[in-house]
Motif scaffolding. Structure first.
Motif, mmCIF file in Angstrom:
data_model
loop_
_atom_site.group_PDB
_atom_site.id
_atom_site.type_symbol
_atom_site.label_atom_id
_atom_site.label_comp_id
_atom_site.label_asym_id
_atom_site.label_seq_id
_atom_site.Cartn_x
_atom_site.Cartn_y
_atom_site.Cartn_z
ATOM 1 N N TYR A 89 0.420 -0.878 -0.061
ATOM 2 C CA TYR A 89 -0.092 0.416 0.620
ATOM 3 C C TYR A 89 0.816 0.685 0.258
ATOM 4 N N LEU A 90 0.244 2.472 -0.707
ATOM 5 C CA LEU A 90 0.793 3.884 -0.558
ATOM 6 C C LEU A 90 -0.026 4.534 -0.579
ATOM 7 N N TYR A 91 -0.090 5.199 0.427
ATOM 8 C CA TYR A 91 -1.109 6.507 0.547
ATOM 9 C C TYR A 91 -0.248 7.509 1.243
ATOM 10 N N PRO A 92 -1.911 8.495 0.967
ATOM 11 C CA PRO A 92 -1.165 10.200 0.652
ATOM 12 C C PRO A 92 -1.721 10.517 2.406
ATOM 13 N N HIS A 93 -0.588 10.443 3.381
ATOM 14 C CA HIS A 93 -0.784 10.262 5.050
ATOM 15 C C HIS A 93 -2.062 11.362 5.063
ATOM 16 N N ASP A 94 -2.321 12.398 5.225
ATOM 17 C CA ASP A 94 -3.009 14.005 5.653
ATOM 18 C C ASP A 94 -4.239 13.254 5.040
ATOM 19 N N GLU A 95 -4.109 12.543 4.021
ATOM 20 C CA GLU A 95 -5.535 12.216 3.669
ATOM 21 C C GLU A 95 -6.289 10.986 3.697
ATOM 22 N N ILE A 96 -5.711 9.995 4.106
ATOM 23 C CA ILE A 96 -6.253 8.759 4.542
ATOM 24 C C ILE A 96 -6.658 9.330 6.270
ATOM 25 N N VAL A 97 -5.300 9.991 7.062
ATOM 26 C CA VAL A 97 -6.153 11.192 8.383
ATOM 27 C C VAL A 97 -7.873 11.458 8.607
ATOM 28 N N GLU A 98 -7.415 12.606 7.231
ATOM 29 C CA GLU A 98 -8.836 13.136 7.495
ATOM 30 C C GLU A 98 -9.926 11.526 6.805
ATOM 31 N N ALA A 99 -9.816 11.130 6.164
ATOM 32 C CA ALA A 99 -10.827 9.962 6.364
ATOM 33 C C ALA A 99 -11.340 8.302 7.359
ATOM 34 N N VAL A 100 -10.175 8.829 8.264
ATOM 35 C CA VAL A 100 -9.997 8.070 8.992
ATOM 36 C C VAL A 100 -11.186 8.771 10.365
ATOM 37 N N LEU A 101 -10.679 10.476 10.785
ATOM 38 C CA LEU A 101 -11.448 10.801 11.489
ATOM 39 C C LEU A 101 -12.409 10.753 11.111
ATOM 40 N N ALA A 102 -13.036 11.039 9.333
ATOM 41 C CA ALA A 102 -14.656 11.169 9.116
ATOM 42 C C ALA A 102 -14.683 10.253 8.975
ATOM 43 N N LEU A 103 -14.912 8.478 9.057
ATOM 44 C CA LEU A 103 -15.221 7.334 9.564
ATOM 45 C C LEU A 103 -15.349 6.924 10.875
#
Length: 137
Positions: A89-103
């Motif tokens: 996996y290769l993911y943009p860190h900040d986008e994933i943080v936002e998505a985790v918080l949004a979930l």
């Protein structure tokens, strides 16, 4: 090749594991036109730079042993790479943080996130597998 013997990943020390993981991730990225350059120190939070053959796309990549988010990477343009079983996996860190918080699976006041500033999961939970599917290399 009969003269080569596969290594036992669990028997490697931490530096050897990091080298192993770098080469595994770099090999996957090569299939997509990226050349990965290992850095001798964590330059701007990155363990390596992945540059695409188009000459315009570059990723600052932090290599991790597991699915990770960390406040120290926020706002730094970092991508996180990790291996899980046979997946990379290769993911943009900040986008994933936002998505985790949004979930709602973790909030900004979660003790580890608030006090330590990091969260990681040895194996991505089911909710994370869905989130990470688009970042599978």
């Amino acid at each position: 090749m009969s003269f080569l013997k596969r290594i036992d990943y669990a028997a490697l020390n931490s530096r050897q594991k990091e080298n192993y993981n770098f080469h595994k991730v770099a090999a996957r990225l090569a299939d997509y036109g990226f050349n990965s350059i290992r850095l001798s120190d964590d330059w701007q939070g990155a363990d390596f730079i992945a540059g695409h053959i188009d000459g315009n796309t570059f990723f600052k990549v932090q290599l991790k042993a597991r699915f990770t988010i960390d406040k120290k990477y926020l706002g730094r343009g970092i991508h996180i790479a990790f291996l899980a079983d046979d997946a990379c996996y290769l993911y943009p860190h900040d986008e994933i943080v936002e998505a985790v918080l949004a979930l709602g699976v973790m909030n900004a006041d979660a003790a580890l996130w608030r006090d330590v500033g990091t969260r990681h999961w040895k194996k991505p939970p089911r909710w994370a597998q869905t989130l990470l599917a688009q970042y599978k290399v």
